[in-house]
Design a protein around this motif. Structure first.
Motif, PDB file in Angstrom:
ATOM      1  N   ALA A  76       9.649  14.327  -2.676  1.00 42.39           N
ATOM      2  CA  ALA A  76       9.511  13.619  -3.953  1.00 42.39           C
ATOM      3  C   ALA A  76      10.817  13.673  -4.732  1.00 42.39           C
ATOM      4  O   ALA A  76      11.242  12.690  -5.342  1.00 42.39           O
ATOM      5  CB  ALA A  76       8.374  14.237  -4.773  1.00 42.39           C
ATOM      6  N   ARG A  77      11.453  14.840  -4.698  1.00 41.45           N
ATOM      7  CA  ARG A  77      12.738  14.974  -5.385  1.00 41.45           C
ATOM      8  C   ARG A  77      13.788  14.066  -4.740  1.00 41.45           C
ATOM      9  O   ARG A  77      14.563  13.408  -5.444  1.00 41.45           O
ATOM     10  CB  ARG A  77      13.203  16.426  -5.328  1.00 41.45           C
ATOM     11  N   GLN A  78      13.820  14.011  -3.430  1.00 41.96           N
ATOM     12  CA  GLN A  78      14.810  13.186  -2.741  1.00 41.96           C
ATOM     13  C   GLN A  78      14.607  11.697  -3.037  1.00 41.96           C
ATOM     14  O   GLN A  78      15.575  10.942  -3.204  1.00 41.96           O
ATOM     15  CB  GLN A  78      14.733  13.464  -1.233  1.00 41.96           C
ATOM     16  N   ILE A  79      13.349  11.287  -3.137  1.00 41.75           N
ATOM     17  CA  ILE A  79      13.041   9.880  -3.392  1.00 41.75           C
ATOM     18  C   ILE A  79      13.459   9.457  -4.790  1.00 41.75           C
ATOM     19  O   ILE A  79      13.685   8.272  -5.050  1.00 41.75           O
ATOM     20  CB  ILE A  79      11.543   9.615  -3.133  1.00 41.75           C
TER      21      ILE A  79
ATOM     22  N   ARG B 253       6.879   6.570   5.492  1.00 44.40           N
ATOM     23  CA  ARG B 253       7.708   5.668   6.296  1.00 44.40           C
ATOM     24  C   ARG B 253       7.201   4.224   6.220  1.00 44.40           C
ATOM     25  O   ARG B 253       7.988   3.285   6.231  1.00 44.40           O
ATOM     26  CB  ARG B 253       7.733   6.138   7.750  1.00 44.40           C
ATOM     27  N   LYS B 254       5.911   4.069   6.129  1.00 50.67           N
ATOM     28  CA  LYS B 254       5.354   2.713   6.021  1.00 50.67           C
ATOM     29  C   LYS B 254       5.822   2.038   4.732  1.00 50.67           C
ATOM     30  O   LYS B 254       6.174   0.856   4.731  1.00 50.67           O
ATOM     31  CB  LYS B 254       3.824   2.780   6.061  1.00 50.67           C
ATOM     32  N   VAL B 255       5.818   2.806   3.635  1.00 46.70           N
ATOM     33  CA  VAL B 255       6.321   2.275   2.366  1.00 46.70           C
ATOM     34  C   VAL B 255       7.802   1.920   2.499  1.00 46.70           C
ATOM     35  O   VAL B 255       8.246   0.849   2.066  1.00 46.70           O
ATOM     36  CB  VAL B 255       6.128   3.295   1.219  1.00 46.70           C
ATOM     37  N   PHE B 256       8.557   2.817   3.118  1.00 49.65           N
ATOM     38  CA  PHE B 256       9.991   2.577   3.282  1.00 49.65           C
ATOM     39  C   PHE B 256      10.253   1.337   4.144  1.00 49.65           C
ATOM     40  O   PHE B 256      11.185   0.578   3.876  1.00 49.65           O
ATOM     41  CB  PHE B 256      10.663   3.795   3.916  1.00 49.65           C
TER      42      PHE B 256
ATOM     43  N   GLU C 190       0.828  -1.204   0.000  1.00 45.97           N
ATOM     44  CA  GLU C 190       0.000   0.000   0.000  1.00 45.97           C
ATOM     45  C   GLU C 190       0.864   1.257   0.000  1.00 45.97           C
ATOM     46  O   GLU C 190       1.884   1.330   0.687  1.00 45.97           O
ATOM     47  CB  GLU C 190      -0.896  -0.003   1.237  1.00 45.97           C
ATOM     48  N   VAL C 191       0.425   2.270  -0.776  1.00 48.18           N
ATOM     49  CA  VAL C 191       1.103   3.563  -0.842  1.00 48.18           C
ATOM     50  C   VAL C 191       0.084   4.653  -0.572  1.00 48.18           C
ATOM     51  O   VAL C 191      -0.780   4.927  -1.406  1.00 48.18           O
ATOM     52  CB  VAL C 191       1.767   3.789  -2.214  1.00 48.18           C
ATOM     53  N   ASN C 192       0.182   5.283   0.590  1.00 46.48           N
ATOM     54  CA  ASN C 192      -0.704   6.389   0.958  1.00 46.48           C
ATOM     55  C   ASN C 192       0.082   7.366   1.827  1.00 46.48           C
ATOM     56  O   ASN C 192       0.430   7.046   2.975  1.00 46.48           O
ATOM     57  CB  ASN C 192      -1.937   5.904   1.732  1.00 46.48           C
ATOM     58  N   VAL C 193       0.373   8.552   1.281  1.00 52.11           N
ATOM     59  CA  VAL C 193       1.146   9.527   2.046  1.00 52.11           C
ATOM     60  C   VAL C 193       0.213  10.374   2.904  1.00 52.11           C
ATOM     61  O   VAL C 193      -0.986  10.482   2.624  1.00 52.11           O
ATOM     62  CB  VAL C 193       1.976  10.434   1.108  1.00 52.11           C
ATOM     63  N   ASP C 194       0.766  10.977   3.951  1.00 48.89           N
ATOM     64  CA  ASP C 194      -0.038  11.829   4.833  1.00 48.89           C
ATOM     65  C   ASP C 194      -0.332  13.178   4.197  1.00 48.89           C
ATOM     66  O   ASP C 194      -1.418  13.723   4.345  1.00 48.89           O
ATOM     67  CB  ASP C 194       0.699  12.047   6.162  1.00 48.89           C
ATOM     68  N   ARG C 195       0.658  13.721   3.490  1.00 53.93           N
ATOM     69  CA  ARG C 195       0.497  15.060   2.899  1.00 53.93           C
ATOM     70  C   ARG C 195       1.470  15.226   1.736  1.00 53.93           C
ATOM     71  O   ARG C 195       2.527  14.562   1.713  1.00 53.93           O
ATOM     72  CB  ARG C 195       0.742  16.144   3.943  1.00 53.93           C
ATOM     73  N   PRO C 196       1.156  16.089   0.784  1.00 53.77           N
ATOM     74  CA  PRO C 196       2.085  16.339  -0.323  1.00 53.77           C
ATOM     75  C   PRO C 196       3.399  16.935   0.182  1.00 53.77           C
ATOM     76  O   PRO C 196       3.423  17.670   1.178  1.00 53.77           O
ATOM     77  CB  PRO C 196       1.334  17.349  -1.199  1.00 53.77           C
ATOM     78  N   ASP C 197       4.483  16.627  -0.494  1.00 58.04           N
ATOM     79  CA  ASP C 197       5.802  17.148  -0.131  1.00 58.04           C
ATOM     80  C   ASP C 197       6.709  17.050  -1.363  1.00 58.04           C
ATOM     81  O   ASP C 197       7.429  16.060  -1.534  1.00 58.04           O
ATOM     82  CB  ASP C 197       6.390  16.354   1.041  1.00 58.04           C
ATOM     83  N   PRO C 198       6.663  18.067  -2.247  1.00 60.05           N
ATOM     84  CA  PRO C 198       7.445  18.014  -3.482  1.00 60.05           C
ATOM     85  C   PRO C 198       8.951  17.886  -3.253  1.00 60.05           C
ATOM     86  O   PRO C 198       9.656  17.288  -4.064  1.00 60.05           O
ATOM     87  CB  PRO C 198       7.109  19.334  -4.182  1.00 60.05           C
ATOM     88  N   GLN C 199       9.444  18.448  -2.158  1.00 63.00           N
ATOM     89  CA  GLN C 199      10.874  18.339  -1.888  1.00 63.00           C
ATOM     90  C   GLN C 199      11.257  16.888  -1.589  1.00 63.00           C
ATOM     91  O   GLN C 199      12.281  16.380  -2.065  1.00 63.00           O
ATOM     92  CB  GLN C 199      11.269  19.238  -0.716  1.00 63.00           C
TER      93      GLN C 199
ATOM     94  N   ALA D  92      17.199   3.753   4.097  1.00 57.94           N
ATOM     95  CA  ALA D  92      17.250   3.985   5.539  1.00 57.94           C
ATOM     96  C   ALA D  92      17.532   5.452   5.853  1.00 57.94           C
ATOM     97  O   ALA D  92      16.964   6.028   6.791  1.00 57.94           O
ATOM     98  CB  ALA D  92      18.319   3.087   6.175  1.00 57.94           C
ATOM     99  N   ARG D  93      18.386   6.065   5.059  1.00 59.01           N
ATOM    100  CA  ARG D  93      18.670   7.490   5.264  1.00 59.01           C
ATOM    101  C   ARG D  93      17.450   8.341   4.940  1.00 59.01           C
ATOM    102  O   ARG D  93      17.130   9.300   5.665  1.00 59.01           O
ATOM    103  CB  ARG D  93      19.866   7.903   4.404  1.00 59.01           C
ATOM    104  N   LEU D  94      16.752   7.997   3.855  1.00 60.78           N
ATOM    105  CA  LEU D  94      15.528   8.729   3.512  1.00 60.78           C
ATOM    106  C   LEU D  94      14.466   8.575   4.595  1.00 60.78           C
ATOM    107  O   LEU D  94      13.700   9.507   4.864  1.00 60.78           O
ATOM    108  CB  LEU D  94      14.978   8.224   2.173  1.00 60.78           C
ATOM    109  N   TYR D  95      14.414   7.406   5.206  1.00 58.62           N
ATOM    110  CA  TYR D  95      13.427   7.139   6.259  1.00 58.62           C
ATOM    111  C   TYR D  95      13.534   8.190   7.359  1.00 58.62           C
ATOM    112  O   TYR D  95      12.515   8.665   7.896  1.00 58.62           O
ATOM    113  CB  TYR D  95      13.659   5.740   6.838  1.00 58.62           C
ATOM    114  N   HIS D  96      14.749   8.560   7.707  1.00 59.96           N
ATOM    115  CA  HIS D  96      14.953   9.528   8.791  1.00 59.96           C
ATOM    116  C   HIS D  96      14.869  10.975   8.315  1.00 59.96           C
ATOM    117  O   HIS D  96      14.998  11.897   9.129  1.00 59.96           O
ATOM    118  CB  HIS D  96      16.309   9.268   9.457  1.00 59.96           C
ATOM    119  N   MET D  97      14.630  11.164   7.021  1.00 63.42           N
ATOM    120  CA  MET D  97      14.502  12.521   6.490  1.00 63.42           C
ATOM    121  C   MET D  97      13.047  12.969   6.403  1.00 63.42           C
ATOM    122  O   MET D  97      12.766  14.075   5.931  1.00 63.42           O
ATOM    123  CB  MET D  97      15.165  12.593   5.103  1.00 63.42           C
TER     124      MET D  97
END
Length: 293
Positions: A22-25, A169-172, A11-20, A157-162
């Protein structure tokens, strides 16, 4: 044959939009160690596998799973980009908090993909086919796969803490769990192949065929300041394949000759003058080579 199923692996469901974010991912999607790389690497290894069927089957299983991971990340990036628009970029300049988020947005998410994932890394550099390894040697490839999964899991793992977004985080967490299993998988395959053929690649070129150079396969050459490197098992232990004990050389000396190159033909325009005795040296060198033959 490949078959697409509409449901995502997880499942993929984010809490809120975050374009920044998105770029990191994008890094774990289209970067050197992203999902596109392992997807292509495992599939090409599988397509070209000439070994036992179980290895081909495993490679195709995991490569196909990675196609699903690419789709998951595209869905994740799209959700994080929901609601972004060119007007938002202009508005961002008025509010520091909004600017901190949209100001770090990848403009290609607006201009090129229309709020979707891209086959690029987090800096917009396109994914490159040279990232993948598919050599045809199973042990060499499995070791490369372990390396790829190691680096990929580290980056997730690094993205998880960002982020504090629990949906992301659930997806990660699911990806981290699968990448952990994939490391187990490659380690098991490596262990099996090493037990069968030995630990050195390629096994078809044994140490004895190195002839006069064989002894150098056990030497540790200390070529940097300090001698701390002498304290590792790589300097004082035994070779994993039983070939012998390692030898630590604290001050190794060159064993080759100083290269002497011919003066090139003047039509190559190197602007070089023959040094004193240079022509004689060249003539002598050629004569010596003829004698040896």
């Amino acid at each position: 044959m490949f078959r697409h199923q509409k449901e995502l692996q997880f499942e993929v469901n984010v809490d809120r939009p975050d374009p920044q974010l998105a770029r990191q991912i994008q890094e774990v999607l289209g970067g050197q160690f992203g999902e596109m790389t392992v997807m292509m690497q495992y599939l090409f290894q599988g397509f070209n596998c000439r070994g036992e069927e179980k290895y081909k089957d495993m490679l195709m299983d995991i490569g196909t799973e990675e196609i699903g991971h690419v789709e998951m990340l595209c869905a994740l990036i799209s959700q994080l980009l929901d609601g972004a628009s060119p007007d938002d970029q202009a508005e961002a300049a008025k509010d520091p908090a909004t600017a901190a988020i949209l100001g770090g947005m990848n403009p290609q998410h607006l201009i090129v993909s229309g709020l979707g994932g891209l086959p690029t890394n987090s800096n917009g550099v396109p994914w490159n086919g040279s990232y993948i390894v598919a050599s045809g040697n199973l042990l060499a490839d499995m070791r490369s796969n372990l390396h790829a999964e190691t680096q990929g899991r580290l980056q997730v793992a690094r993205l998880y803490h960002m982020t504090k977004d629990e949906g992301v985080r659930k997806v990660f967490r699911k990806m981290l769990a699968r990448d952990r299993y994939h490391q187990y998988q490659w380690m098991a395959a490596i262990d099996e192949l090493e037990e069968k053929n030995g630990v050195i690649v390629p096994a078809s070129f044994p140490a004895k065929d190195e002839k006069e150079a064989e002894k150098h396969g056990l030497e540790f050459w200390d070529l940097s300041e300090g001698n701390e490197s002498s304290q590792g098992k790589w300097a004082t232990g035994s070779a994993p394949d039983g070939a012998g004990d390692f030898v630590y050389l604290s001050d190794p000396a060159p064993q080759g000759q100083k290269p002497v190159m011919d003066i090139p033909d003047k039509t190559l325009h190197h602007d070089l003058d023959a040094p004193a005795g240079g022509v004689e040296k060249v003539v002598k060198k050629v004569a010596d080579q003829i004698k040896r033959k």
